[in-house]
Every structure is written in C-alpha cells, then in structure tokens.
Design an enzyme around this catalytic site. Structure first.
Site, PDB file in Angstrom:
ATOM      1  N   ASP B 335      15.900  18.872  49.857  1.00 54.86           N
ATOM      2  CA  ASP B 335      15.725  17.499  49.086  1.00 54.86           C
ATOM      3  C   ASP B 335      14.164  18.696  48.803  1.00 54.86           C
ATOM      4  OD1 ASP B 335      15.104  15.894  47.189  1.00 54.86           O
ATOM      5  OD2 ASP B 335      15.484  13.872  48.041  1.00 54.86           O
ATOM      6  N   ASP B 448      20.200  17.542  41.193  1.00 53.33           N
ATOM      7  CA  ASP B 448      20.263  15.956  40.563  1.00 53.33           C
ATOM      8  C   ASP B 448      18.858  16.334  39.456  1.00 53.33           C
ATOM      9  OD1 ASP B 448      19.882  13.393  41.004  1.00 53.33           O
ATOM     10  OD2 ASP B 448      18.159  14.494  42.847  1.00 53.33           O
ATOM     11  N   ASP B 523      22.004   7.047  43.838  1.00 51.17           N
ATOM     12  CA  ASP B 523      20.979   6.253  45.177  1.00 51.17           C
ATOM     13  C   ASP B 523      21.465   5.108  45.116  1.00 51.17           C
ATOM     14  OD1 ASP B 523      19.793   8.444  44.730  1.00 51.17           O
ATOM     15  OD2 ASP B 523      17.846   8.009  43.278  1.00 51.17           O
TER      16      ASP B 523
END
Lengths: 502, 790
Positions: B335, B448, B523
C-alpha cells in the site's frame, strides 16, 4: 504390472532413474529409498512388499517412491511430492539434516543445502552444506564464548538481585514490626478520641438547641418578607385589580418584549407569566445554591488544568460539595469550659488521624515490598537489576523505549506524544526457557485495529542493550534485547547431529 | 461445465453492521438538479416528435429529424443495426450550442454496421439548479447550462431486470421511485464505509441493464460517462404507474419492467441487445465493450495485502511465515507507505532502500509483488513527476484554466489528465524499469483512488466544472476517468514487459474496464452482510463484462472474528482478489488449519478457473454466473444471488481437472499432474475442458502455443481430445481419475494412447466416497487418450 510401471516412469522422466541411482550411491552406503533418513532405512526392506505404516495397504515395493500416493499416511512416497502430508528428509552432509514438507520436493526452489530436494525439476541447486555448516559452527562457537563471558556478569547480576530481595525481606520484617506498634498506637488514640468527643458532645448539646431556635426564627421572618414582596408585584401587574394577572396585562409591559420588536406578543407574555410563577414558587435559598454551583464550575476548571494529562475528567464534585454544604458559622460563642472541651476533642481527633495515617503508610509500603518479592526476576533473580531502568533504541523515525517489568513505548523523533506499545504482562518464552522473552500487552489501540503489544526477545550479551525493533504484524512489535542475565548454558546439539549420517 | 457453490442461507440473515456511511456527504436524486428535473417528466408526455417527412431508410439504418414541439429545436435521430443482433439508437442536436461528449474508451472499437423497440426522448423543464448548483459548501458553475439527457425504456413481458453495477445490493434490480428508493446512481465515488442494500453510487459504473423473462432476454447499454441515475419500475411490485400503463394499453396485466436513464450531459447513444437468452445478451454486450484478456495464472491464486507492510524485512518475514506454516501465497501487496512521502514511482529511501533485493527474494520462492500507484500527484517542488506535469500542462484544470488542486493521501495534490494523449504517452513511460527504479518485470500494479477521490472535493471527488483535454468538462467524462487512468497503466506495463500479460487491480471502473483490469469491491467491512453482498456485487459486475471481480477477504474496515474469517476463506473463490486481513498464520492452530484447507482447495481448482478465463476471452461468457443465466426458464432461480455456478459442489455431468498436490505458490505447480474428477449424470456421462499454456505470455495468441483439451465420459470410457489443432510442450500428466457416482463392478481399466500403447490400470472403489479411482494413468495431457473401464 511391472511392465506398465516401467513404461510410465519412462514417460515422466527417463533420466530420473539414472539420477536417483547415482544420488543414492553418493549420499549413503546404506541403500534406502530417497527422502528416508538413515535411522528409518530399516523400515523399507526392498525384498518385501511394502505395507503402509498405518497398515492400511500393502503394495509392491516397486510402488514406493513411484510418484503416486498409495498410502494415506504418505509412507510410500518419502522421496516425491505425491502425498500431501509427506515428509522429505535431506541428509545435508556437513550441516544439519533437515525434514521438509513433500510439497517442497521438485518445486524448482532449493530448500536443502545439499540440493537433494530438486532432483527432477531441472533446477540446479548448489551444495553449500559445508559452508553453512562451518558458519553455523562458528556462530555456535561465538555464542558459547559469549555465554562463557556473560556467565560471570550474570552471576554478579544474580547476586545483586538476591541481595536486593534479601534487603527487601529484612525491610519487610522491620515494617511488619512497625505496623504492629503503629496499630497499637492507633488503638490508644482512638480511645482518647472517643472520650474527648463524648465530653464535647455533651457540652455542645445546649448550644445546638439554641442554634436551632435562632434558625427557625430567621426562616419565619424570611417567609413573611417574601409574601409581602410577591403581593406587591402581583398588584403591579394586575392593572385591573381583579385578583388575576392575565396575558393582556403583561403585554402592556415592554420589559417582557423578548425579541425587542416593540411589542409584547402573547407568547412572550405567556413565557414570562410562567417564568414569574416559577420564580415565586421557589424559595430564595435555591438561587443562592445555584450561585454556589457556578463557583464550583470555576473551581472545576482550575482543577482540570492541574491534571491536564488525565484524559478522563475526574469527578471532583463531592470534595467541593462538602465545603459548600458546611453550616455557616453562627454568631454563638461558647463559654470557656466548652471551648476547652472542643479544643481537646479536636486535638484528639488530629492525633488519631495522624496515627491512622501512619498505619496506612506502613501497610502500603508492605504491599509494595510484597509485590516486589512476588515478581519473577528469573530463577536466580538475575533480571532484578533491570527493574527501574529504561533502555532506548532509535531508528530513523522513532525512539523506542523498554522499561523492563513496566512498559514499552514509541515516540516519534519529531517529539510528539509517546505511544504506549505495551504494559508488562508476563514471561513469554518457550517451555524449555520461559525467560527468553517477555510480553508487554494492553498498549494503546491502533486505528481500526487491536491494542498494541510488544514481545521482547532476550538473548545473551555482555551488556544490557536493545538491538533492534520491528513490527512483524500490525500493531505487534518485536524488540530484541541482549543482557548478561540471559546467558545460560544451552545443550549444544551441533556436534551430535553433524555426524549423524556421514 | 457447471459446478455449484452454495452457502448456507443463515449467512444472509446474520446482519449487524456497526459501520455507517455518512449519507449526507453524498447527493440524493432530489439534491441533484438534473435528476430532479428528469424524474419529474412523466412517461407518455413526450414533447418530441419524429418528422416522418425526413425519414430515410437504408439497408442498415433509419434516420429522421426529431423535433421538440415546444421549442422547435431539431435533433438527428438514427437507428442502426449492428452485427450480432444489436441495434444502436442515437440522438444528437442538429445545431448544438456545445458538442456533446461520447465516451472514448468504453467500446473496444467502433461498432460495425450490419444487416424493435420503443424510446421516448424527454425534454427538461427549467429548474433552479439548471444553470448552477450548490451542494454543501461546493458550487458547480455549469457554464454550459443544462444538458441532461434521459430516456425511458419499457421491456414488456420482462419479469426481472439485472445489471447497473456497482451497487452494494441484491442482484435483481429493485423498483425505485419517488417516495421510495432513490434511483440507482452511477457516479464513481469513494464512499467511506459504504452500506449494503443501497442504490447509492459506489466506485464503479457500468450502465447496462438486462431484462429477463423465461422466454427471452434483452439488454440495453447506455453509452454515457456523465453522472447517471436510473429508475427501475417492475410492474410486479404493484406500482401505480405500471397499473396505469396496463390500463391504457388494455393489456391483461402482462408483467413489464421499465428503466429510466437520466444523465447529466453527453450524447444520447443507446445500444439494444436482442438476446434472446442471457448468454446471448451478455455476449452481445461483450462484442461491443470487449472481454477480459486471459490473466496470468498467478493472479488467480492467493494474494496477501495489509495496510501496511512497514519495510523490506516485514515483507520478507511475512513470506517466510507463510512458508513456515505451509500456507500458500503468490502475491504480496504494498500500500501507499512504500513510497517516499506518497510520491508515486518512488521508494521510501530508508524502509525500502533495496526494493530490487526484496523483489528478488520474493521471486526466488515463486512470488510476485504488487505496488499501489494512484492518479493524484503530490504537489511538491522537486518531485520530477509534479515538475514535468506542471511544465507540460498535464494536470486537470480549473474552469479558469489554472491547475486544479485537491487533497488526497499526499496532502495537496493535482490530477493527471489521462484524456490527453500526451499524458498517456508520458505516463506509460513512467512504468519502465529505468524510470520506476527498483521494480522488475515481476512487479504489478494496483490503481486505487481513481474515481478520482478528492478528500476536499464535492462528494469526495473532482468538481464537475474542472476542465480536461479537448475542453471537456469533468461532468462529461467523470465515470470514465478511472478507465482512462488504467488504460495508461496497461499500456505502461505492456511497454515495460511486452510479452507478459499485465495485471492491474483498480477500484474505479466503467464499461469496458474489463479489457485492462481486474476490480475489487473497495473498502468493505468485516461483516457478515459484506461477505453476503460480495456475491451479488461480483455477479452483477460479471454480467456487466467484468468477470475478474473480487472483495477483500475478511473485509477492510474492522477486524473479522475468526468465525467470519474462516467462512470468508472457505467461500473464497475468484471473487477474492486480495486479502486485507491479518496474515492467516497469526491465528490459532485450528483456525489456521481450516484456512490452509480452504486455500489448498482454491489452489487445486486453479486449472478450472484459468480454463474459464480463457473461455471468457474466446466467447465473452462470464467466469462466474448467477443461476438465472444457466437456467433462464426456471423462475425459481431468478432472485438467487448467493450462489455462484462453479466450485465446491460438482454438478452431475461435469469433469473437473484439479491439481491436488499442495505447493507454496501457484507458479511452482506448473509441472504437477492432474487429477480428473468425473461427476456422472443420470445417463452416466460427463464432459469438461482444460486449457493449458505458459501461464504468463502472449505466446498463446501470437504462436498458438496452448492446448485446449476436451474430456468426455460415455459408455464407461473416458476420452480425451484436443479441441484446437495447437500444441504446448507441457510436462503435465494425469496422475489419477476419480469417478463420482461410478458404474458398479468395475475391476480394471485399459488406457490407450499413441506413445503408451495399451496398458492396464489398477482401479479401486472407495465405499465411503462412493467413488472409483483409476490409479496413475501416467499419460501426458498433450496427447489424446482413451481409458476404458472393465
């Protein structure tokens, strides 16, 4: 059946057979199927049919290691990846032998230092067992020396620890004696206090009655005054003198014009009507009280300032309430004799409180020492000296702190607030050595995650020092700490194992 | 080839979400000016008329003028036939004030014209929000004024409608309507802690609707990238409107479904798919927007992701721990924290000082790495990407032409304008190994935040009056932004590693995204309801062309309890692209063992998934399919969306090729043998397919280096044949055949093939399993063979 088997095998990899043969000659003098350790070789007699170890099946010996899993317990395929639960043994001559999962056999990745796990994958593994063995021995040697040197230091630490515990024990015995004396003293003071208070109480009885009468009188006067005031106000609003205050009467009075629009609306009038009635019905004492409460609030604020670091607001109300509720001193003066009795009682009370405090102090101290004595500082108290100290470790971003038997924490170098990574919990090592790691848990919670915790791994070293910090799992920290206290003899198995299959 | 995954219904009823989306942060239809306006237009009150005098009919098309009877405005109407039983309906202004936007990336190519329907074009009434609009503290200037388009479509006879991903809702579309549900909203948004059973917008938008009845299935694709709301009215839900329609039309309450599309701007361009079966409409849609190219084999395996892995040692030790506990894993995900201060295409100089070493450690044990790259760029002087973008005008602009600034992970950021071909050209270069230093050919990409997410923007995205290349407003192109971004990434990876199929995971997506990316449902939360909704969500995406859809295993927000976690792993099929929970080895031994069993089952079925993906690329058939797709005439299955065809539960008549030898990663299973599971039907027959290639390159396309095997079982014989005349030099062989529901009294088997001749094989029954095992055929999958039972 024999023929089919050979053919299939040829199809898979004809070279394999040759390779297997060469390998087995090289690796050992005792013929045994691939992947079988020397100690288990006798379980595979080649002249007989093979029965699975669990007894579930008997197969021709040619089906052992034929890359097809016949036995549910994987015993027929010690040298292939055919059985999901299989175990492959590598000899690793020159280093430690190793058992690996059958799933690692011929997967193109070298797992055994002798490379025997990759015999048909096309992967050329180097045999580096000799080098690995040598460095393992060197490492073992280094550790042994460290332990030797560390043992002296450990003995000193241990001595210190034992001495500290002994001193505490002596202190404890002393305190226990002191406690008895202090309790005796308190008993005496209590008796004196009771006697003085009885005399005081009897002397004050007269004055108490007197005081009550004065109070009663005052209250009556107050009530009369209030009634007169209310009537006066009522008459003022009751313009038409009909004995009722109505809305129109109130609407004529500009001071009820809440929204300052120059008019008293019906709502405004009603509002004040009810307000007024409420005010009249409530005794004046209450407004005094509310004044007191607002003082209280101010006090409270100051109080909070003093305890900035406490996140939860303390409930400080009762303390102040007491003060506020205390009866106001009346104008009454006592006669000399009464005055003396009051003073004597006051000093008896003070002496008792003093004696009581003394007992409590000693009890607290005893508890502290008992807690200390119960703490596990290792079999020879060797870790005792670490208590009360803190050790630091810096990486590029944080300063980590380990205060043994207390807490672990982390602070950004930029200087902002310290985060607690754990609170002393327990020794957390293995069954063989419970003192090889400590667990600090119940630290601050992570965002969207669990409470932080820290495992402190302790190894032998010639000084007390943190050597590394990592976060192997989210919010779970791992500190490495070396200390002479952790230097203990471990059975060195290197030599025995090395010679296992040479 | 149909297997069935079914999970126990109790899962559906255990719903207790503790998370809540902040609904006030996002618009309702009433708060959106054009939605409010268009929703007000009643069906059957159209002010538009076709000028029949202008009608021109050619072999393939009908063209005419469409006139607004109120304002005398002229429109061009055309209806064209497209190859494959598709019609295209287009309406555009004859003399537009401003040109209308047509999505650039959704269609794989301009549709080929080939050799009926009802539509009503609705005008807009003047609304106070038509020329400007305020939402919370945000102001939308709307310099071009109102430009919304809307269309009512009625599907007479339809019983259900499906489609319109992405919504966290059931598969069959529900009736919306004023006073009830808000219309299904398609407007790519970063919705924090989204809730289930909602028609609110999410990260992706695929404006396709399929209307279904036992007799026929048709579909429409609304080719528009602007904010879109869709009202659905199914007459079975007893809506007043539909009963009126029935009354007027005099029809005897034949069921129908209506879809009312409302878009804020853009051209009116509608494709109509004539079916007649679910399989056909999905294929027709795929013929326009394309299919997912065959992904690399490893992408179907287990992915481990955590926010976040702290440093290189962390990554190394995670993989070591997977190995120690004998849990398979193929990909580790990084990430945003791997970057140097959230500057993409850089590495943290301390925590990730030796990315190449770390990556080589991973690949040495057969693993790959995925790193995140978001479209927002940190505005920091000295950051090469920011400097380049500023100097060359690569950023999206404000309406006054200045560079737009918004807040995202790095703080103050600007956004690359992927509609500018120069930007795509520049962006694609950033992925090359000499630019993105430290990466290797084994690094893949996670895109993302590309809705785009703007923390301080209206509804957490970019203001609609921002300007893109070509003068288009963000309002025109919004839903296509993520797709444009991933096109850049796809080209970048192809440019970097020309003979390796790119793998990109995206959150924002649009119709056509399947040609470039896999997507996941964003999410989600560690909650039973989110596990449940991942089924209809991915099934809906699969019908919308995007078969490579997954959900975070275990949920992203909160931590799942072990029961939920185990169930999630056990139900885990291709829907799970990545796992975003604590590594499974951290749990107690029995939990770990159950997860290991679940993961091994997933790995055993990889050949099947891979075959299905290849078949998807060849035909457009979805990889995961709802029951109505397979059984279109069975009304009992129309509302079932908690079951996926395939896996875990083998339907009679199918042959499943599995790899039952557990390994640490899929990449080291390539030479392992197959076990064929044959589930016989009532006629004691079965069939199945198996696709094999090198698992990573384009050789299968460029040089026909693949094999496609067809297995049939009939009359006690298993026959294997190659469907295509191709070859691939694989070492894979058949180690075992297991027949479920086998014929009785079999004592042996004979295998015949060219290289082995005829050999006798041992067979044995397993009484408990009621199965028959054929021991070690040992034949290569490359060559045709027959096994006859005796």
């Amino acid at each position: 059946m024999e023929m089919r088997f050979t053919k299939n095998f040829k199809l898979i990899n004809a070279l394999l057979i040759v390779f297997v043969f060469v390998c087995e000659i090289l690796s050992s003098e005792v013929p045994r199927p691939r992947g079988v350790s020397l100690s288990r070789a006798s379980l595979y007699p080649p002249e007989k049919d093979f029965t699975c170890f669990d007894g579930s099946k008997t197969i021709p010996f040619s089906q052992v290691n034929d890359d097809y899993c016949d036995c549910p317990d994987a015993s027929d395929e010690p040298g292939t990846a055919a059985c999901p639960q299989g175990i492959f043994h590598c000899t690793n001559a020159g280093h430690k032998p190793l058992n690996i999962a059958a799933s690692r056999v011929n997967d193109g990745i070298c797992d055994c230092c002798d490379g025997t796990d990759e015999y048909a994958s096309g992967k050329a593994c180097q045999n580096n067992c000799i080098e690995l063995g040598r460095s393992a021995r060197e490492e073992a040697q280094r550790k042994a020396e460290l332990i030797k040197a560390g043992k002296q230091l450990k003995a000193e630490l241990s001595q210190k620890g034992i001495q500290m515990k002994q001193e505490k024990q002596v202190k404890l015995n002393e305190l226990q004696k002191n406690k008895e004396e202090a309790e005796k003293l308190r008993e005496e003071k209590l008796t004196l206090k009771k006697e003085a208070e009885e005399l005081e109480s009897a002397a004050l009885e007269y004055y108490r009655k007197l005081e009550e009468e004065i109070k009663k009188k005052k209250a009556e006067e107050e009530a009369a005054r209030n009634r007169a005031e209310a009537l006066e106000n009522f008459n003022k609003f009751d313009s038409n003198q009909d004995g009722y205050v109505d809305i129109t009467e109130l609407q004529t009075r500009q001071n009820f014009d809440k929204d300052r629009n120059g008019e008293v609306s019906e709502e405004e009038a009603k509002f004040f009507l009810s307000e007024q009635m409420q005010a009249n019905s409530s005794p004046p004492a209450e407004s005094e009280d509310s004044q007191g409460e607002s003082d209280d609030m101010q006090d409270g604020d100051e109080h909070d300032d003093a305890h900035e670091d406490d996140e939860e607001e303390e409930d400080h109300e009762p303390e102040h309430h007491e003060e506020e509720n205390e009866e106001k001193p009346t104008d009454i003066t006592y006669d000399d004799e009464t005055q003396k009795l009051v003073e004597r009682a006051t000093s008896a009370r003070n002496e008792f409180y003093e004696a009581d405090k003394q007992v409590k102090n000693i009890v607290g101290e005893i508890q502290g020492i008992k807690d200390y004595l119960e703490k596990d500082f290792g079999p020879d108290e060797e870790f005792a000296a670490l208590e009360g100290q803190c050790f630091h470790y810096e990486d590029h971003e944080y300063i980590y702190k380990l205060c043994p038997f207390e807490k672990t924490s982390q602070q950004p170098k930029s200087g902002s607030v310290e985060t607690r990574l754990g609170t002393w919990g327990r020794w957390d090592g293995t069954e063989t050595n419970k003192y090889e790691s400590m667990m600090y848990d119940k630290g601050q919670s992570c965002w969207n995650g669990p409470q932080r915790s820290t495992k402190v791994r302790i190894e032998c070293g010639n000084e007390n020092k943190m050597t590394s910090v990592s976060e192997p799992n989210r919010c779970e920290y791992l500190f490495d700490f070396v200390s002479p206290a952790a230097c203990r003899e471990v059975p060195i198995d290197v030599h025995e194992e090395l010679h296992d299959e040479l | 080839m149909a297997l069935l995954l079914r999970y126990t219904p109790f899962l559906l009823y255990v719903i207790g979400s503790i998370l809540a989306v902040d609904k006030n942060a996002f618009k309702s239809c009433e708060q959106s000016s054009f939605c409010r306006r268009l929703r007000d237009v009643k069906a059957g009150e159209s002010k538009y008329e076709l000028d029949l005098a202008s009608l021109q009919i050619s072999e393939n098309s009908v063209e005419a003028k469409l006139i607004n009877t109120e304002v005398e405005a002229q429109f061009k109407f055309s209806l064209t036939a497209i190859a494959g039983n598709i019609f295209r309906l287009q309406v555009d202004e004859v003399n537009p004030l401003y040109p209308r936007y047509r999505p650039q990336y959704a269609l794989k190519a301009e549709p080929q014209v080939a050799n009926a329907l009802e539509g009503e074009v609705q005008p807009a009434n003047e609304d106070p929000g038509a020329w400007e609009e305020n939402f919370k503290s945000h102001h939308d200037s709307k310099p071009k004024g109102p430009s919304a388009v809307g269309l009512d479509i009625t599907f007479p006879g339809a019983l259900r409608a499906y489609g319109l991903p992405e919504h966290a809702d059931q598969l069959a579309l529900r009736t919306t309507g004023s006073g009830g549900l808000d219309p299904y909203r398609l407007y790519n948004l970063d919705v924090f802690e989204y809730e289930v059973e909602s028609t609110m917008a999410l990260y992706g938008a695929v404006p396709v609707v399929y209307a279904h009845s036992p007799k026929y299935t048709v579909g429409v694709f609304w080719h528009n990238a602007a904010e879109t709301w869709v009202d659905i009215n199914n007459s079975k839900d007893g809506n007043v409107m539909s009963s009126l329609v029935n009354l007027v039309s005099g029809s005897k309450s034949e069921n129908s479904v209506e879809a009312h599309f409302m878009s804020e701007s853009g051209v009116m361009d509608l494709f109509v798919f004539m079916g007649p079966k679910p399989k056909d409409v999905v294929r027709q849609y795929a013929s326009l927007t394309g299919v997912a190219p065959l992904p690399q084999y490893f992408t179907l395996a287990y992915h481990q992701c955590r926010w976040n892995y702290n440093d290189e040692d962390d990554v190394t030790s995670v993989v070591e721990n997977f190995d120690i506990h004998d849990l398979p894993v193929d990909i580790i995900w990084l990430d945003i924290e791997y970057t140097d201060g959230k500057k993409y295409f850089t590495w943290d100089p301390i925590k990730f000082a030796h990315p190449d070493v770390m990556i080589n450690n991973l690949t040495a044990s057969g693993r790959k790495l995925v790193v995140i790259i978001d479209p927002h760029i940190k505005r920091e002087s000295g950051y090469f990407l920011h400097e380049d973008a500023l100097a060359n005008g690569y950023y999206v602009k404000n309406k006054d032409g200045s560079v737009y600034e918004g807040w995202c992970w790095p703080g103050s950021s600007s956004y690359l304008d992927f509609y500018d071909p120069k930007v795509v050209e520049y962006y694609k270069d950033l992925y090359s190994l000499d630019k993105f230093k430290g990466t290797t050919n084994d690094v893949y990409i996670w895109n993302d935040m590309n809705e785009p997410s703007v923390f301080n923007g209206p509804e957490v995205t970019m203001p609609k009056d921002c300007l893109h290349y070509g003068g288009w407003e963000h309002r025109d192109v919004h839903n296509e932004y993520a797709l444009a971004h991933t096109v850049g990434t796809f080209q970048g990876l192809l440019h970097r590693s020309s003979n390796k199929r790119p793998f990109i995971l995206t959150r924002g997506h649009f119709a056509g995204s399947q040609r470039y990316v896999a997507m996941w449902t964003g999410d989600n939360a560690a909650d039973w309801s989110h596990l449940a909704v991942s089924y209809p969500m991915c099934l809906s995406e699969a019908l919308g062309g995007i078969s490579f859809c997954g959900a975070d295993v275990g949920g992203f927000f909160n931590n799942p309890d072990v029961e939920l976690l185990q169930r999630w792993y056990q139900l885990d099929d291709i829907r799970s692209v990545k796992s975003n929970v604590e590594e499974p080895y951290l749990f107690s031994e029995d939990v770990r063992n159950r997860i290991r069993t679940a993961l091994r089952l997933r790995y055993a079925h990889l050949p099947l998934w891979y075959t299905l993906f290849w078949e998807h690329e060849s035909t457009g058939d979805p990889v995961i399919r709802p029951l109505f797709y397979q059984y279109p005439s069975d009304e009992n299955v129309f509302d079932i969306d908690n079951e996926v065809l395939i896996l875990a539960f083998y339907r009679g008549g199918s042959i499943i090729p599995r790899k039952d030898r557990p390994r640490r990663a899929s990449s080291v299973m390539h030479n392992d043998p197959f076990t064929l599971y044959i589930a016989l039907d009532s006629k004691k027959s079965a069939s199945g397919t198996l696709y094999i290639d090198d698992n990573e390159s384009y050789e299968y396309k460029n040089s026909n280096k693949y094999i496609y095997v067809h297995f049939t079982f009939e009359d006690n014989s298993l026959i294997s044949n190659l469907i295509d005349k191709t070859d691939f030099p694989t070492k894979e062989w058949i180690e075992r055949v297991i027949i479920l529901g086998p014929p009785s009294d079999i004592t042996s088997a004979k295998l015949t093939s060219k290289s082995l001749g005829t050999v006798t094989l041992e067979t044995y029954y397993d009484g408990e399993q009621k199965s028959l095992t054929i021991r070690k055929p040992g034949v290569s999958v490359r060559e045709p063979f027959t096994i006859k039972l005796f």
